[in-house]
Every structure is written in C-alpha cells, then in structure tokens.
Design a protein around this motif. Structure first.
Motif, short mmCIF file in Angstrom:
data_model
loop_
_atom_site.label_atom_id
_atom_site.label_comp_id
_atom_site.label_asym_id
_atom_site.label_seq_id
_atom_site.Cartn_x
_atom_site.Cartn_y
_atom_site.Cartn_z
N HIS A 1 -3.44 -0.15 6.72
CA HIS A 1 -3.45 0.24 5.31
C HIS A 1 -4.60 -0.45 4.57
O HIS A 1 -4.62 -1.66 4.43
CB HIS A 1 -2.12 -0.14 4.65
CG HIS A 1 -2.01 0.30 3.22
ND1 HIS A 1 -1.65 1.59 2.86
CD2 HIS A 1 -2.22 -0.35 2.05
CE1 HIS A 1 -1.63 1.70 1.53
NE2 HIS A 1 -1.98 0.53 1.01
N HIS B 1 2.79 4.58 -0.93
CA HIS B 1 3.23 3.22 -1.24
C HIS B 1 4.73 3.29 -1.55
O HIS B 1 5.13 4.03 -2.44
CB HIS B 1 2.48 2.68 -2.45
CG HIS B 1 1.01 2.49 -2.20
ND1 HIS B 1 0.12 3.53 -2.29
CD2 HIS B 1 0.30 1.39 -1.85
CE1 HIS B 1 -1.10 3.07 -2.00
NE2 HIS B 1 -1.03 1.79 -1.73
N ASP C 1 -4.69 -4.08 3.17
CA ASP C 1 -4.75 -3.49 1.84
C ASP C 1 -6.21 -3.54 1.37
O ASP C 1 -7.08 -4.05 2.07
CB ASP C 1 -3.81 -4.19 0.85
CG ASP C 1 -3.33 -3.24 -0.25
OD1 ASP C 1 -3.82 -2.09 -0.31
OD2 ASP C 1 -2.46 -3.62 -1.05
N HIS D 1 3.65 -1.15 2.54
CA HIS D 1 4.24 -2.38 1.98
C HIS D 1 5.74 -2.51 2.28
O HIS D 1 6.14 -3.36 3.04
CB HIS D 1 3.96 -2.52 0.48
CG HIS D 1 2.51 -2.53 0.16
ND1 HIS D 1 1.75 -3.67 0.23
CD2 HIS D 1 1.66 -1.54 -0.19
CE1 HIS D 1 0.49 -3.38 -0.08
NE2 HIS D 1 0.42 -2.09 -0.34
N HIS E 1 -7.98 0.50 1.42
CA HIS E 1 -8.53 1.43 0.44
C HIS E 1 -10.04 1.25 0.44
O HIS E 1 -10.55 0.24 -0.06
CB HIS E 1 -7.99 1.13 -0.97
CG HIS E 1 -6.49 1.23 -1.07
ND1 HIS E 1 -5.85 2.44 -1.12
CD2 HIS E 1 -5.52 0.29 -1.10
CE1 HIS E 1 -4.53 2.24 -1.21
NE2 HIS E 1 -4.31 0.94 -1.19
ZN LIG Z 1 -2.37 0.32 -1.00
#
Ligand SMILES: [Zn+2]
Length: 507
Positions: free
Chosen positions: A70, A247, A335, A284, A72
């Motif tokens: 995960h 999420h 993340d 998460h 971004h």
């Molecule tokens: Zn995220």
C-alpha cells in the motif's frame, strides 16, 4: 521491455547465499534464470548453459524483493511536508499537497517513489494514486509509465470518491463558518459517474504489459463514496478482473462515522454490499474488531498493514496477530511518503515488529520475524494479485531479487539472517536489485538514472506547485484548527476495542 520480449536469455547467479526465511538460514546456492523467471535454485555448481550470463554474487545475501502492499505515488513530492498531522489533518491538507498537478508532475512523483523503493529492496507495489477532480487516462498512464521506466512492478489504482472530506464526516460542515463552507465547496469532486467512465476507459485501453504494471480500482474510503458508487466500482473491477482496494477502518474516526452512517462497521457494510472477496484489499484495518477480521478472512480478502503510517498519524496499532490467527492474508506496506515519510520497506518490517510488541507483554502474541517477512513478500504478492508469481525464490517465480552486501556494517557479523533482515537491515546494505531477470539497481545506483538531474526537475516542480497551491495551503491553515477540534472529539466516542497505545490512560 525489449529484454522481456526477447526473453529466453539465461542467467546464472553464482556464489551467493539465498535466504530461507522459515529456516532462519542462508545456505550457499546458485540460481538459474530463464528470461524473467527462476528456472532452478540449487547447490553451488548448478548446471547452466554455456552461454548463460554470469552474475557473481560473492558476499551477497539474496532475498526475494519486498512487496509494498500500500502506497501512494502522488506522495513522493511531499515527503516531510507535515508534522503532528492526524489522518484527518492529512486529508484536510490533501488539496494543498496534491492539487494542480500536471501530467509531468504525476509522472515525476511516481518515478521518484519507484526509484526509492527499488533502491531500498522493494520490487513491486500497490499504488493508489489520486487526481483532482477525477482520474484521467493521461494521468494514470503517466504513473504507470513511471514504474515501467524505473523497471519496477506495480498495481496502479486510481483513488476515487464522490464526497469531499467535509461532506463525508457527519456534522463537520456544520461547525465551519459560512465563509469557509463556501470555500470548501470549490474542492468538490467530479460526479461519481464521470470517475466511473474515466476508469472504464483506463481499464479498457491499458497501455502496458500487465505482468509488469497492471491497473486496479480504489474507492478511497467507503464513507467518502455513495453505496451505489462502491458497488459500481466493485462491478467494474470484477468485469475487468482487476483488484479492488479501499482504506478500511484506518482511524477510529472512520469506524465511528461508519456506525453513525450505516448502523454497523464499514467492514460489515461492505460485506452487505458484496464488495468483500479474494480481490479485495483493506488498507490499514487498525480499527477492525474480531468480527470484522473474521468477515475479511471468510471472504479471502487481504489487509495491507502499514505500521509506520498508523503510528505517525496517531491511528494506533493494528491487531495483526489476531488477523493471522483467523487466517486473514496480511501484506505489509509503507503508505504514501506524505504520511510515512519514506518508501523504506525495511523500516516497515521493523516497525511491524515494534508495534506488535508494544501492544502488550505476552511475547507469545508478538509477530515473529519470519511471519513479518512472509507478509512482506508472499502476503503482499497475494494482495497485489500476483500470488504464485512473486515473493519467493523458487522455480517458476519471477526473478525479482535483492542482493545485500554482507560486508556492509549491518551484516558484520551475520548471525540469524531472518531476524537480521527485520531487526537490523535499513536499506543500507542493498547492493543490487533485479526485477524480472534484469538489473535495475547496480552497485547501489539505479541503472541509467541521473539522480542530480532528477533532483533539479523535482525542485522545479516543488517550487511551482508550492506557488500554485498557495491558496489551498492558506485554506488548510484556516481549516486545520476546526478539523483538529472536531475529529478528535469523534474519536472520544466509546468503542469496544482500543487500538491506541496509551490504552485507557491519556498521554
Ligand atoms: Zn493510503
């Protein structure tokens, strides 16, 4: 790309030590690679064709490339941009961080992250990337191209929503003064139908080799989307056979809002909508309770565990031991760099261990180093939809390999390689990295990349984006205090589980 197509080139890696995660050992082994795939792993002296390319791995410990479940890609121009931000403050800051990007900015941000991951031993990732006010085929193919150019595998999912943060949190709009209410109106996202149409086009015309970079669908956060949109996203993903990622119960605020909005947890709500399945990744999952964990496990879904981000944003510590007890697949991620603030999977491994141990004194419940490495390779591979192809050094798996220098200070001396990879390695010993049989990092440098010139391009983009987003930044400054008073108030609502490290005590 050329190499992949002409592919049956043979490569033999000799004189290295190959990590056996479960065995906590690294016996001397040779690896024969046919094109992009491991053909055989065997004792030193393994037979190989006379014309096979030789890679000398003397003084190298070889482990399967780590897989980031995960991240971004849009966050990589924003590392270090905030301090003491909760998730809700980060969402408030989002337009100032990622607004007004050109296609070139989107490429650049993703490319920087891809290089960082490769240089730190990570060979594949699941990237949820955002464009305002909606995804575009140009933007997404720029992000996908960034990974292909870096030579890294990725799943690239446009992150989409119908509601802004202010529309998504019940009561938040009401505490904003009318002038601010008017200002946040202009942050409105595109209608959900427009995002769906854009995603359909992206999925239909995907320009890249899906073995290297493939698309997926990512409705951002359930309560930021209408139910109809969540269902449409899942139908779209299933129609095209791609992954679905959202999420889920990342912060306590999200679970409390879910209870207010749905009368049940977001996980229970998604189950009812039919979203949970083996293609579903819950990012998460800090505030999943036992029933939620069982729900995800029953549907063969995955959780992307991002322990560093969870702590940095004050979301707490996820119950990973319970997830593993219930046979829920767990991958590990970093993340985004705007909430991590780097792309170092070795740190995620270590923080996964620390977080697990910090939950309580019963060491039998702590995550073992081999479990953590399993999650960051096999577990993440399954979350990405690459299960059975990635995450192991074994016949038939893609040749995605990391060569660590055992003469580096991190490995002097080499005791237990599995423990040491989790508890000692920090990326400093990464010497070379191979993806699909092709070296993409050699002698600690990304192959064919001029880093000083990349730094100049990034600085130019940073400066321009800071100027064009000055208005968004000023708006964030005016909103931050109000959001930071309202959301922690929601988080004080009693709930039957507690994932905060302070437990019932205050700080
Ligand atoms: Zn995220």
């Amino acid at each position: 790309m050329e190499d992949r197509v002409t592919a049956k080139r043979m490569t033999i890696v000799r004189n290295g030590r190959v990590l056996d995660i479960a065995g906590h050992r690294a016996p001397p082994s040779d690896i024969l690679i046919a094109g992009d795939t491991i053909a055989e792993v065997g004792h030193p002296g393994l037979a190989a064709p006379a014309d096979a390319v030789l890679i000398d791995a003397t003084d190298r410990l070889i482990h399967a490339g780590l897989i980031n479940a995960h991240t971004h890609g849009h966050g990589n121009l924003s590392k270090g941009i905030g301090d003491r931000w909760t998730l809700e403050l980060l969402l408030t800051a989002a337009p100032s961080i990622s607004g007004n990007r050109t296609t070139e900015d989107k490429y650049l941000s993703t490319y920087i992250g891809a290089l960082e991951m490769l240089m730190k031993g990570c060979t594949a990732c699941y990237d949820l990337t955002v464009e305002f006010p909606q995804p575009t085929p140009e933007g997404l193919s720029a992000c996908a191209r960034a990974y292909a150019d870096a030579g890294m595998r990725a799943v690239v999912a446009p992150m989409v929503a119908g509601f802004t943060f202010y529309e998504a949190i019940p009561g938040l709009m009401d505490v904003l003064p009318p002038a601010l209410q008017k200002e946040v109106e202009r942050l409105k996202l595109a209608p959900e139908e427009a995002s769906l149409a854009a995603m359909r086009q992206v999925l239909s015309d995907w320009p890249l080799d899906r073995d290297l970079v493939r698309p997926a669908v990512a409705p951002t956060i359930p309560h930021h989307c209408s139910d109809a949109f969540m269902v449409a996203c899942s139908r779209l993903a299933r129609e095209f056979g791609v992954g679905l990622h959202s999420h889920l119960q990342e912060s306590k605020v999200q679970v409390i809002v879910g209870l207010k909005k749905y009368g049940k947890t977001p996980a229970a709500h998604l189950q009812e909508l039919g979203l949970l399945g083996p293609d579903f990744v819950a990012a998460h999952g800090v505030w999943l309770d036992d029933d939620d964990i069982q729900r995800l496990a029953d549907h063969g879904a995955s959780v992307a565990h991002n322990p560093g981000s969870n702590m940095l944003l004050g979301n707490g510590i996820a119950a990973v031991r319970t997830m593993l007890d219930r046979k829920l697949n767990v991958g590990i991620g970093t993340d985004g760099a705007s909430c991590c603030d780097n792309q170092n999977m070795y740190e995620s491994l270590r923080v996964a261990a620390y977080g697990s141990n910090a939950r309580g004194p019963d060491s039998h419940r702590w995550l073992k180093s081999d479990e953590i490495l399993h999650s960051a390779t096999i577990g993440s591979a399954r979350a990405l939809g690459f299960g059975g192809n990635l995450g192991r050094i074994a016949n038939g798996y893609k040749a995605d390999l990391v060569f660590l220098d055992v003469a580096h200070i991190n490995w002097i001396p080499l005791n237990d390689p599995t423990n040491q990879l989790v508890h000692t390695e920090d990326g400093g010993a990464v010497h070379s990295v191979m993806v699909g049989g092709k070296m993409v990092v050699e002698n600690r440098r990304p192959v064919g990349v001029d880093l000083p010139s990349l730094a100049r391009r990034a600085e130019t983009a940073r400066e321009r984006l800071a100027a064009v987003n000055a208005g968004n930044r000023a708006l964030f400054e005016r909103l931050a205090g109000l959001v930071n008073a309202f959301c922690p108030g929601l988080a004080k609502t009693p709930y039957h589980i507690d994932r905060f490290a302070a437990g019932r005590c205050s700080h």
